[in-house]
Design a protein around this motif. Structure first.
Motif, PDB file in Angstrom:
ATOM      1  N   ASN A   1     -38.082  92.283  93.202  1.00 51.25           N
ATOM      2  CA  ASN A   1     -38.043  92.257  94.661  1.00 51.25           C
ATOM      3  C   ASN A   1     -39.201  93.124  95.155  1.00 51.25           C
ATOM      4  OD1 ASN A   1     -37.178  91.948  97.252  1.00 51.25           O
ATOM      5  ND2 ASN A   1     -35.358  93.254  97.058  1.00 51.25           N
TER       6      ASN A   1
ATOM      7  N   CYS B   1     -38.499 101.373  92.702  1.00 48.19           N
ATOM      8  CA  CYS B   1     -38.175 101.288  91.276  1.00 48.19           C
ATOM      9  C   CYS B   1     -37.026 102.240  90.972  1.00 48.19           C
ATOM     10  CB  CYS B   1     -39.387 101.661  90.422  1.00 48.19           C
ATOM     11  SG  CYS B   1     -39.011 101.776  88.652  1.00 48.19           S
TER      12      CYS B   1
ATOM     13  N   SER C   1     -30.788  97.152  94.249  1.00 39.65           N
ATOM     14  CA  SER C   1     -31.736  96.518  95.171  1.00 39.65           C
ATOM     15  C   SER C   1     -33.174  96.925  94.856  1.00 39.65           C
ATOM     16  CB  SER C   1     -31.384  96.879  96.618  1.00 39.65           C
ATOM     17  OG  SER C   1     -31.343  98.281  96.767  1.00 39.65           O
ATOM     18  N   ALA C   2     -33.363  98.140  94.338  1.00 43.41           N
ATOM     19  CA  ALA C   2     -34.730  98.606  94.111  1.00 43.41           C
ATOM     20  C   ALA C   2     -35.250  98.131  92.765  1.00 43.41           C
ATOM     21  CB  ALA C   2     -34.785 100.134  94.188  1.00 43.41           C
ATOM     22  N   CYS C   3     -36.122  97.137  92.818  1.00 38.97           N
ATOM     23  CA  CYS C   3     -36.865  96.716  91.625  1.00 38.97           C
ATOM     24  C   CYS C   3     -38.110  95.993  92.099  1.00 38.97           C
ATOM     25  CB  CYS C   3     -36.042  95.807  90.715  1.00 38.97           C
ATOM     26  SG  CYS C   3     -37.039  95.143  89.357  1.00 38.97           S
ATOM     27  N   ASN C   4     -39.242  96.606  91.936  1.00 43.46           N
ATOM     28  CA  ASN C   4     -40.492  96.006  92.408  1.00 43.46           C
ATOM     29  C   ASN C   4     -40.864  94.741  91.668  1.00 43.46           C
ATOM     30  OD1 ASN C   4     -41.154  97.897  94.441  1.00 43.46           O
ATOM     31  ND2 ASN C   4     -41.858  99.356  92.881  1.00 43.46           N
TER      32      ASN C   4
ATOM     33  N   SER D   1     -39.581  96.889  96.943  1.00 41.40           N
ATOM     34  CA  SER D   1     -38.250  97.493  97.112  1.00 41.40           C
ATOM     35  C   SER D   1     -38.126  98.844  96.424  1.00 41.40           C
ATOM     36  CB  SER D   1     -37.176  96.546  96.587  1.00 41.40           C
ATOM     37  OG  SER D   1     -37.368  96.299  95.204  1.00 41.40           O
TER      38      SER D   1
ATOM     39  N   ASP E   1     -44.925 102.364  90.396  1.00 42.40           N
ATOM     40  CA  ASP E   1     -44.083 101.285  90.905  1.00 42.40           C
ATOM     41  C   ASP E   1     -43.245 100.598  89.831  1.00 42.40           C
ATOM     42  OD1 ASP E   1     -44.858 101.396  93.664  1.00 42.40           O
ATOM     43  OD2 ASP E   1     -46.822 100.636  93.028  1.00 42.40           O
TER      44      ASP E   1
ATOM     45  N   GLN F   1     -37.803  86.006  94.522  1.00 38.01           N
ATOM     46  CA  GLN F   1     -37.701  87.105  93.560  1.00 38.01           C
ATOM     47  C   GLN F   1     -39.066  87.387  92.942  1.00 38.01           C
ATOM     48  OE1 GLN F   1     -34.910  88.652  93.616  1.00 38.01           O
ATOM     49  NE2 GLN F   1     -33.162  87.494  92.854  1.00 38.01           N
TER      50      GLN F   1
ATOM     51  N   THR G   1     -28.874  92.486  89.466  1.00 37.20           N
ATOM     52  CA  THR G   1     -29.306  92.318  90.857  1.00 37.20           C
ATOM     53  C   THR G   1     -28.503  93.192  91.829  1.00 37.20           C
ATOM     54  OG1 THR G   1     -27.806  90.451  91.124  1.00 37.20           O
ATOM     55  CG2 THR G   1     -30.069  89.945  90.489  1.00 37.20           C
TER      56      THR G   1
END
Lengths: 206, 343
Positions: free
Chosen positions: B146, B151, B140-143, B149, B169, B31, B137
């Motif tokens: 992850n 923002c 899925s999109a979280c720089n 992926s 980002d 992560q 969680t």
């Protein structure tokens, strides 16, 4: 319970213990598996699955527990020692229902690893009344002022309120509201909780 | 919560070596983080582990170092705060309340009484964002969580997000309060790492998100903050922390300002210090606004024009443009109020 190494110092059969004992045998294989795992010193054997030795003094009694490393203090109290007065509300440190005292400081037991509390002195709602059964002034004040409806947040409210007074943060209504803001009450008994703390603080100080 | 290896560190040197050992056994970040973490108060870390946002393979419990690293020392030259001091211990310290009011207030207005009894001030400055897309969680999109992926907040519900210091980002807000006080008062951080002790200006501790929002600080693996040192200065007593939020208590800031002023006998500003919270991706120093006040009489007009400068580079998204006006009013009010303090 196999995790509870020092056996039997429970005063009586609690509701949870009774329900647990009368539940289906589906729980037994799990408990057997727990007992089969060795209690390891983590420094010697870095095995995430090993049980960890944790010693806690809870309401004046010493307890030696063998716990999964992830066990929170709240789960240790409720599921391993049988003290279910401390409540699990949010389990994320937002509601205050799990408030206990650790070394005299009001603390969220759901955000405390039992392992981190090793060797500490824990006081829960069950230890607040005198041994002769006389309620603590804060407990009596909550009753006198009708400071709850459903009662789920009440053990945390009372433990937090005792801390609030002891810290000297209960001088006036505004201070009480500010320093009790970490305890949520979905029934919104807040005005009566403030009244209860005002009543109890004079008796506690006196 | 996922299983982890738990170790207790008896000394700070052992702690940093333990982290290094933890990293050596498992070098792949999870992560976006290194696989070993220090555990102090645990109020942020355990919460994020329960949410599966953080997945450390190893926790090094440093609560055993509390006695060695929690002293609060006030001298004529500086205020030195051991990093394992509890938030409540600093907030309730009479000399800090009197001589460094912005420090005490930033802590008193943060979290709840229980959390302040638990959380260390070292951990507090490292607390992670409250961005819902980071904390949940199922997005899925979280720089930050992850890397690479995307923002989800950029075009999502971003009322709470940053208008200053954001990148394409990441627009997650730095959530803390105490950090703004440290920024405003030019604090220095003492860091113990595997290679020894060093000091870092607090303003160099946090990193703007840029293209690597998962890297939040300039700390290296194995580094542990051992102390904060705040130099005594002519502005420290005329200081305050103003925090505006959706609730009156127990809530993160929508906008906040740590301000400190040195005003001469003629009423002119000699020095000003302004740091912003709730509106930026990192603890944010408003140096342009500070400079604009020097030599001027502090009144609502000069305060307001400084506040406008503080938000000069603001870049709002769909739902958070209100933070610019709110932030400007927060800075204005904080400055005007600080000017009237009897010191």
């Amino acid at each position: 319970m196999p995790e509870h190494l020092d056996g039997d110092d429970k005063p009586s059969v609690s509701r949870r213990r009774f329900l647990g004992a009368t539940a289906s045998t589906a729980a037994l294989p799990f408990m057997g598996a727990s007992a089969a795992r060795a209690v390891a010193d983590p420094a010697v054997k870095p095995d995430p699955g090993a049980l960890l030795n944790v010693s806690l003094t809870i309401n004046g009694k010493d307890h030696r527990l063998g716990l999964d490393v992830r066990t929170t203090l709240l789960d240790a109290l409720r599921d391993h020692v049988g003290l279910t007065g401390s409540k699990k509300g949010c389990d994320h440190g937002q509601c205050g229902a799990c408030t206990v005292h650790v070394d005299g400081q009001r603390t969220l037991s759901c955000l405390t690893l039992a392992a981190s509390a090793h060797g500490r002195v824990i006081e829960t709602i069950e230890g607040l009344a005198s041994t002769d059964g006389k309620l603590h002034p804060m407990q009596q004040a909550f009753i006198d002022n009708d400071a709850f409806q459903c009662g789920y947040c009440t053990p945390g409210q009372i433990m937090s309120a005792v801390g609030c007074v002891k810290e000297g943060h209960a001088d006036n209504d505004d201070a009480i509201r500010e320093y009790m803001s970490g305890n949520l009450c979905r029934c919104a008994a807040y005005p009566n909780i403030v009244a209860a703390i005002n009543q109890a603080k004079t008796q506690m100080e006196g | 919560m996922r299983p982890f290896v738990y170790e207790r560190a008896a000394t700070s040197e052992v702690a940093t070596q333990a982290i290094r050992a933890g990293i050596a056994t498992d070098t792949a970040p999870r992560q976006g983080r290194y696989p070993a973490e220090f555990l102090a108060g645990g109020t942020n870390l355990l919460d994020l582990m329960k949410l599966d946002v953080m997945q450390p393979a190893k926790l090094i419990d440093i609560t055993g170092l509390t006695q060695a690293h929690s002293a609060i020392l006030v001298s004529p030259q500086a205020l030195r705060l051991g990093a394992l001091a509890k938030m409540s211990a600093v907030a309730d310290h009479p000399e800090i309340i009197k001589n460094f009011p912005v420090v005490a207030q930033s802590l008193t207005l943060a979290a709840s009484a229980q959390l302040r009894n638990m959380a260390s001030i070292g951990g507090n400055v490292l607390q992670r964002t409250r961005c819902s897309y980071f904390r949940d969680t199922s997005w899925s999109a979280c720089n930050k969580r992850n890397p690479g992926s995307g923002c989800a907040a950029l075009d999502g519900y971003n009322r709470g997000h940053a208008v200053l210091g954001a990148s394409k980002d990441c627009i997650a807000t730095y959530p803390g309060d105490f950090a703004q006080a440290l920024m405003a008062l030019d604090a220095v951080v003492t860091v113990l790492g595997p290679d020894g002790t060093r000091t870092v200006p607090f303003s160099d501790l946090h990193r703007a998100p840029g293209s690597t929002p998962n890297v939040e600080t300039t700390l290296r693996p194995g580094d542990v903050i051992t102390a904060f040192v705040i130099p005594a200065a002519t502005w420290m007593r005329r200081s305050l922390y103003m925090k505006i939020r959706d609730r009156q208590s127990y809530q993160f800031a929508l906008a906040s300002a740590a301000v400190a002023l040195d005003i001469d006998d003629g009423g002119l500003v000699r020095q000003a210090r302004i740091a912003l919270g709730g509106v930026a991706t990192v603890p944010w120093r408003a140096r342009d606004a500070e400079a604009a006040l020097v030599g001027k009489k502090l009144d609502p007009q000069t305060a307001e024009s400084a506040a406008r400068l503080a938000f000069g580079g603001a870049a709002p998204r769909e739902h958070n443009a209100f933070k610019i006006a709110l932030g400007q009013k927060t800075v204005t009010r904080a400055l005007v109020q600080a000017a009237t303090l009897e010191v």
